[in-house]
Scaffold this active site. Sequence first.
Site, PDB file in Angstrom:
ATOM      1  N   ASP A  47       0.837  -1.204   0.000  1.00 33.60           N
ATOM      2  CA  ASP A  47       0.000   0.000   0.000  1.00 33.60           C
ATOM      3  C   ASP A  47       0.875   1.259   0.000  1.00 33.60           C
ATOM      4  OD1 ASP A  47      -2.346   1.473   0.100  1.00 33.60           O
ATOM      5  OD2 ASP A  47      -3.136   0.482   1.885  1.00 33.60           O
ATOM      6  N   ASP A  76     -10.655   2.138  -3.530  1.00 35.74           N
ATOM      7  CA  ASP A  76     -11.235   1.813  -2.220  1.00 35.74           C
ATOM      8  C   ASP A  76     -12.751   1.853  -2.279  1.00 35.74           C
ATOM      9  OD1 ASP A  76      -8.952   1.285  -0.863  1.00 35.74           O
ATOM     10  OD2 ASP A  76      -8.951   3.092   0.373  1.00 35.74           O
TER      11      ASP A  76
HETATM   12  C1  DGJ Z   1      -5.873   1.781   1.835  1.00 36.85           C
HETATM   13  C2  DGJ Z   1      -6.245   0.560   1.053  1.00 36.85           C
HETATM   14  O1  DGJ Z   1      -6.695   0.914  -0.212  1.00 36.85           O
HETATM   15  C3  DGJ Z   1      -7.285  -0.223   1.830  1.00 36.85           C
HETATM   16  O2  DGJ Z   1      -7.721  -1.334   1.095  1.00 36.85           O
HETATM   17  C4  DGJ Z   1      -6.674  -0.647   3.137  1.00 36.85           C
HETATM   18  O3  DGJ Z   1      -5.612  -1.526   2.908  1.00 36.85           O
HETATM   19  C5  DGJ Z   1      -6.181   0.566   3.913  1.00 36.85           C
HETATM   20  N1  DGJ Z   1      -5.332   1.393   3.109  1.00 36.85           N
HETATM   21  C6  DGJ Z   1      -5.454   0.152   5.152  1.00 36.85           C
HETATM   22  O4  DGJ Z   1      -4.908   1.207   5.834  1.00 36.85           O
END
Ligand code: DGJ
Length: 746
Positions: free
Chosen positions: A488, A558
């Site tokens: 991430d 997301d």
């Molecule tokens: C952003 C990601 O896109 C989410 O799926 C998740 O992993 C969060 N970060 C966790 O902090």
Amino acid sequence: MHWIEPLFPRFATLAASILLVAAAGSPGAQAQRRDTVSFDSASHVFRLDGGDTTYAFGVNENGEMQSVYWGKRLSGADRFAAVKASPAAAAFDLSVTTTPHEFVGWGGGLFVEPDLKVTFPDGNRDLKLRYLSYAKEGRALSVVMKDISREVFVTLHYEIDQETGILRRWADIDNRTNDSIVIEQAAAGTWNLPRGTDYRLRYLTGRWAAEWNLQEQPIRPGKIVLESRRGTTGAQNNPWFAIDHEGDNDQEHGDVWFGALGWSGSWQIAIEQDQLQQVRVTGGPNAFDFGYLLRKGEHFETPSFYGGYSDHGIGGASRELHRFEIDSILPHHPTPKLRPVLYNSWEATEFNVDEAGQMALAEKAASIGVERFVMDDGWFGQRNNDHAGLGDWYVNPQKFPHGLKPLIDKVHSLGMDFGLWVEPEMVNPDSDLYRKHPDWVLNFPGRPRTEARNQLVLNLARQDVRDYVAGFLDKLLTENDIAFLKWDYNRNWSEPGWPAAGKDAEKNVYVDFIRNFYSILAELRAKHPNVEIESCSGGGSRIDLGVMRLTDEVWPSDNTDASDRLLIQNGFTYAYTPGVMMAWVTDSPTWVNQRSLSLEYRFLSSMQGSLGIGANLNKWTPEDFAKAKALVTEYKAIRETIQRGDLYRLMTPESNSPYSVTETVARDGRQVVAFAFLHSSAELYPYPRILLHGLDENAMYNVKALAGRLSDGTPLQGSGSYWMHHGVDVDLRGDFQAAAFVLTRQ
Ligand code: DGJ
């Protein structure tokens, strides 16, 4: 094979002064051949043929590299005329600015976008590159250029893909002067379209939770710059473009020229219609705040810029790109592994992960056929929310008193492999790492350090930071049986200073950071060849053909609302294959829109990509489990078609259309899968008939509903002709309805 080809007497001396490698075979004999890459010594034209595309460029009488042709494949017998520089258009627009260059240095009277701009230590900023030599090998061609007086060499690289005709281009800038030079702008090269005034540009825009919006606008005199100044790829624009003719509104017909940059740092693609109506597309790292110190003896390789042509409309263009990504870009190409069905804990537990809770979710996930269990954020350091812990990559002892092993063993005992979330390039100021190494982040001394999501960006360009990150990840993978990392990256850059580099080299951060990011990924993959990696950046903010070379899948957004996802996924597939597009089934009502969607609708939306489950399984009913299990089984039966096949967008959800239909034809043509969605019906109108594409007119296909209902009277079997010309009716009525069906060739 390399040889010098002194084309004109004025360049012969220059060419003869540099010897690359002795010629193998005579240039004359090579010029006669019409293979994938050829050179015609009469016209001085290089020609590359691949798929249904021909690309040609040559050396003009000034020794400049000039575009000649990019489009539908021509006959092997076709010959081009000798390349001639364009004439000046009055004293205001000299030939250097009117000529469609392949790669041009900023110098003379150049006013269009340059490919290379350099400052020499004596203040000279004039660069005039001239042809020197070429070399070709198989489907690769390289052409060397050199400044007229200074020892700056540029090698233009070209590789053409035999199946799709997609070209990979990049440039290598070699400083053989006796001093450092500063590169202020460096593109991979310029694509020139046939002269014309009716072009339309398509590109992708977005933001967090609303990525992948397709935009279109006419190309008029002037310049459109798609870019990221964010230090990373970004979602505001994605480094992809497609150009067709205005008025071609059909997905499947018309000429399309398209391209994508393989770079995960700040980038720019300039689309310019110049004063003589020539459309040029130049792409590379963003020139804004750029200044790469290239010391003597060093060379600078630009990112790759990929470009292709299709005369089957934007649908054909994206199918070519998908195929190319699978066959030539992704790790393990040409046979990257199919994506397993995964479960991810994020939306269920957020930071509240612990051994018992994750084990309980794992049991439930396994019961519906999930193949990979991924624990998301919250498992390390003092990471109980997003205020602390990033950078401290030890297992949190309160949440996992015996380390990760018991959970991993449990996941394995349930028949799944185990994946873990990491965010390696970031640090919370509230962390042991930051307390120990406050100088490790991007910063300008004495200036505030802007936080986003309570975190700062580690300066991966620094060798010590790079080694720390590579080291902890290697240790994590060595000590634990981990099959998958979700990597991430939850913010963009601010204050991009690198004080330790010294003021002359500080801006090298824009490139060195990204190179180190790539090198860590490559090193981890080499040391742990079975580990797979997902590129995630708070959703789809780091997806490009550069990171895709080193990661197996991506997280497009997301936003997991299955209805919003139709538009997001639709946009995504213009540039990237659904084979890497993770799509989770999450809870209803969705956190995004508080919209209620049936479990079946949510599954069908996600089944158009790489299926994942991100719901809180603790809230599911026995009926939900039974339905999910059946749909996971169905997905496994169509997975190869969805992830590797040819995608047709039969109805797009663009422009607020209530309809969305995708169809995917397996590579071997044996299976065809279609998904149909209805936003909401109105005024008793029935769903439009679905006319399939890409079938064999004469073959017979059986049809079966995978979910939802086909209309009464739909035959159980019909010819390809029938399904393509008569079509299929689905009974969809109401709000947020969905159906799917599968055709099997007999
Ligand atoms: C952003 C990601 O896109 C989410 O799926 C998740 O992993 C969060 N970060 C966790 O902090």
